[in-house]
Write an enzyme that holds these catalytic residues in place. Structure first.
Site, mmCIF file in Angstrom:
data_model
loop_
_atom_site.group_PDB
_atom_site.id
_atom_site.type_symbol
_atom_site.label_atom_id
_atom_site.label_comp_id
_atom_site.label_asym_id
_atom_site.label_seq_id
_atom_site.Cartn_x
_atom_site.Cartn_y
_atom_site.Cartn_z
ATOM 1 N N LYS A 1 23.839 92.459 91.112
ATOM 2 C CA LYS A 1 22.632 93.299 91.144
ATOM 3 C C LYS A 1 21.478 92.586 91.838
ATOM 4 C CE LYS A 1 20.617 94.578 87.095
ATOM 5 N NZ LYS A 1 19.186 94.208 87.105
ATOM 6 N N SER A 2 21.241 91.327 91.469
ATOM 7 C CA SER A 2 20.108 90.592 92.070
ATOM 8 C C SER A 2 20.278 90.480 93.581
ATOM 9 C CB SER A 2 20.035 89.177 91.482
ATOM 10 O OG SER A 2 19.676 89.223 90.132
ATOM 11 N N ARG B 1 6.738 96.905 80.548
ATOM 12 C CA ARG B 1 7.052 95.537 80.989
ATOM 13 C C ARG B 1 5.862 94.893 81.703
ATOM 14 N NH1 ARG B 1 12.997 95.252 83.240
ATOM 15 N NH2 ARG B 1 12.581 93.049 82.802
ATOM 16 N N SER C 1 10.679 82.555 85.803
ATOM 17 C CA SER C 1 11.071 83.902 86.234
ATOM 18 C C SER C 1 11.396 83.941 87.719
ATOM 19 C CB SER C 1 9.933 84.894 85.935
ATOM 20 O OG SER C 1 10.154 86.090 86.643
ATOM 21 N N ASP D 1 20.296 87.026 81.030
ATOM 22 C CA ASP D 1 20.816 88.401 80.911
ATOM 23 C C ASP D 1 22.091 88.467 80.073
ATOM 24 O OD1 ASP D 1 18.733 89.313 82.454
ATOM 25 O OD2 ASP D 1 19.872 89.303 84.325
ATOM 26 N N ARG E 1 15.060 92.508 73.603
ATOM 27 C CA ARG E 1 16.489 92.257 73.344
ATOM 28 C C ARG E 1 16.731 91.369 72.127
ATOM 29 N NH1 ARG E 1 18.738 91.937 79.591
ATOM 30 N NH2 ARG E 1 18.922 94.215 79.849
ATOM 31 N N ARG F 1 22.555 96.597 79.175
ATOM 32 C CA ARG F 1 23.306 95.448 78.644
ATOM 33 C C ARG F 1 23.550 95.568 77.139
ATOM 34 N NH1 ARG F 1 23.772 92.799 83.327
ATOM 35 N NH2 ARG F 1 21.901 92.525 84.589
HETATM 36 C C1 S3P Z 1 16.311 88.884 88.065
HETATM 37 C C2 S3P Z 1 15.680 87.911 87.332
HETATM 38 C C3 S3P Z 1 15.665 87.888 85.874
HETATM 39 C C4 S3P Z 1 16.749 88.771 85.271
HETATM 40 C C5 S3P Z 1 16.820 90.114 85.944
HETATM 41 C C6 S3P Z 1 17.073 89.969 87.427
HETATM 42 C C7 S3P Z 1 16.235 88.825 89.519
HETATM 43 O O1 S3P Z 1 14.424 88.353 85.425
HETATM 44 O O2 S3P Z 1 16.542 88.933 83.881
HETATM 45 O O3 S3P Z 1 17.857 90.896 85.364
HETATM 46 O O4 S3P Z 1 17.008 89.532 90.211
HETATM 47 O O5 S3P Z 1 15.399 88.077 90.041
HETATM 48 P P1 S3P Z 1 13.135 87.378 85.277
HETATM 49 O O6 S3P Z 1 12.907 86.754 86.573
HETATM 50 O O7 S3P Z 1 12.014 88.270 84.868
HETATM 51 O O8 S3P Z 1 13.517 86.402 84.208
#
Ligand code: S3P
Length: 427
Positions: free
Chosen positions: A21-22, A121, A166, A314, A345, A387
């Site tokens: 996904k990322s 958020r 993050s 995650d 969560r 999730r």
């Molecule tokens: C992500 C970073 C994470 C993760 C999210 C995807 C990303 O979040 O929890 O599902 O693609 O950069 P945070 O950067 O807010 O921790």
């Protein structure tokens, strides 16, 4: 309400989990701001990533799907156009936070909205540093929550220490840094996923990393390329845990992304005594990839804390389930970021696993799970969180009574073929 399978033995077979996904989100974003054509294979067709495509189309970017590939015609940052409609990010925190970093340097106005969960958020973690660089952003509660409006423009580079670990904040600021005057230096609180840094290089840009410090020069232009998205280890995690806790299981997960900033779940499985083999397959790729063979085994409790947390953030819902099957007391600490994910969560995991009879309690920054007692049936809910929904579907495999899941449609956010894939290993 969906009735889930319970009391299973023996999950068997091979699975090819969907694209990461990322990396899928970022492939669209980089394709859009680069010059020339970018092709993406194994793109994740989940709701979150489809929202990213929809937003970039509204910014005037041509994005087509052809023969299982996504083709993006990028015209550089300058090719993005002022949208005539609101940009709807749906449930996707990655889309909104990274998009803000891109829009921060664009000389036009845009409004960003999302679903009910996005509306809760925190956004000042990106809007405050982006404003420091020169963007004008406003939103509900002083820019903390959507709807947000942004008017981008000339940005200056900055030195900034991230107050939270993050990757979304880091990536947003890197997109802004690419457009700023001069150099941007970021210092991470802890090492987080580095897909953005890798992709900057893959698209011909320059970025330097030295421990937790990252430097990027503004005014760079990127060149379109082709991206092979590896399987998502965060999706694979549900089946890794399923095989580890369902007696007589042996499954192989193929083509899984093994980026070391994402593999905390594998370290935890190893610590708990899982029977697992990791076979690297693609040494040339920008992102390491491999196959994972995992079998059922007796597990023991562990403590999860400190710098591993961003590498498995995650996966903590499914790790909580894993801990219910391990002998002893598992402690999860330093995971307060779980409170600002798609749901809180810590609350949703504890609430739902308690319904199934787990011995689990919430703490200020994590959870304590006393494992080894088995689970029973109940009506459970995803709370609209993909999730949580998938974790509960895996929990049902080891419960001794039927489990009914409400809100299973949320799973399509990251894993639209989840139930079909689960069926495949239950044959
Ligand atoms: C992500 C970073 C994470 C993760 C999210 C995807 C990303 O979040 O929890 O599902 O693609 O950069 P945070 O950067 O807010 O921790």
């Amino acid at each position: 309400m969906k009735q889930l399978t319970h009391n299973r033995t023996g999950l068997k077979g091979n699975l090819l989990v969907p694209g990461d996904k990322s990396i899928s989100h970022r492939s669209i974003m980089f394709g859009a701001i680069a010059n020339g054509t970018t092709t993406v294979t194994n793109f994740l067709m989940g709701q979150d990533c489809l929202c990213t495509i929809a937003c970039f189309r509204k910014l005037g970017v041509s994005i087509e799907e052809e023969a299982h590939q996504i083709i993006i015609e990028g015209k550089g940052f300058e090719g993005l156009q002022e949208p005539t409609d609101v940009l709807d990010v749906g449930n996707s925190g990655t889309t909104i936070r990274l998009l803000l970093g891109i829009l921060a340097g664009r000389p036009f106005h845009a409004t960003l909205i999302g679903d009910h969960s996005i509306g809760k958020r925190p956004m000042t973690r990106v809007t405050v540093p982006l404003a420091k660089m020169g963007a004008k952003i406003d939103g509900r509660q002083n820019g903390e929550f959507t709807p947000l409006s942004i008017r981008g423009g000339e940005l200056s580079g900055m030195n900034y220490s991230l107050p939270v670990a993050s990757a979304q904040v880091k990536s947003s600021l890197l997109f802004a840094g690419l457009q700023g005057k001069g150099k941007t230096t970021l210092v991470e609180k802890e090492k987080t996923r580095d897909h953005t840094e890798r992709m900057i290089k893959q698209f011909g840009g320059q970025i330097t990393e030295d421990g937790l410090t990252i430097h990027i020069e503004g005014g760079q232009s990127l060149k379109g390329t082709s991206i092979q998205v590896p399987g998502d280890i965060s999706s694979a995690a549900f089946f890794l845990v399923a095989a580890a806790i369902v007696p007589d299981s042996e499954i192989t997960l193929k083509n899984v992304g093994l980026n070391p900033t994402r593999t905390g779940i594998l370290e935890v499985l190893e610590q708990m005594g899982a029977n697992m083999e990791i076979i690297p397959t693609d040494a040339d790729s920008c992102e390491p990839v491999g196959d994972i063979v995992i079998r059922y085994s007796k597990l023991t409790a562990t403590t999860i804390q400190g710098e591993i947390i961003p590498k498995l953030i995650d996966e903590l819902p499914i790790i909580a389930l894993l801990a219910t099957a391990a002998e002893g007391k598992t402690i999860i600490r330093d995971a307060q970021e779980l409170k600002v994910k798609e749901t809180n969560r810590i609350d949703t995991v504890v609430h739902e696993l308690k319904k199934l009879g787990a011995n689990i309690e919430a703490t200020e920054d994590g959870m304590i799970i006393r494992g080894g007692q088995g689970l029973h049936g109940a009506n459970v809910s995803s709370h609209g969180d993909h999730r949580i929904g998938m974790m509960l579907a895996i929990a049902s495999l080891v419960s001794n009574e039927p489990v009914y899941l409400e809100g299973e449609e949320a799973i399509s956010v990251s894993y639209p073929t989840f139930f079909a894939d689960l069926q495949q290993i239950m044959k």
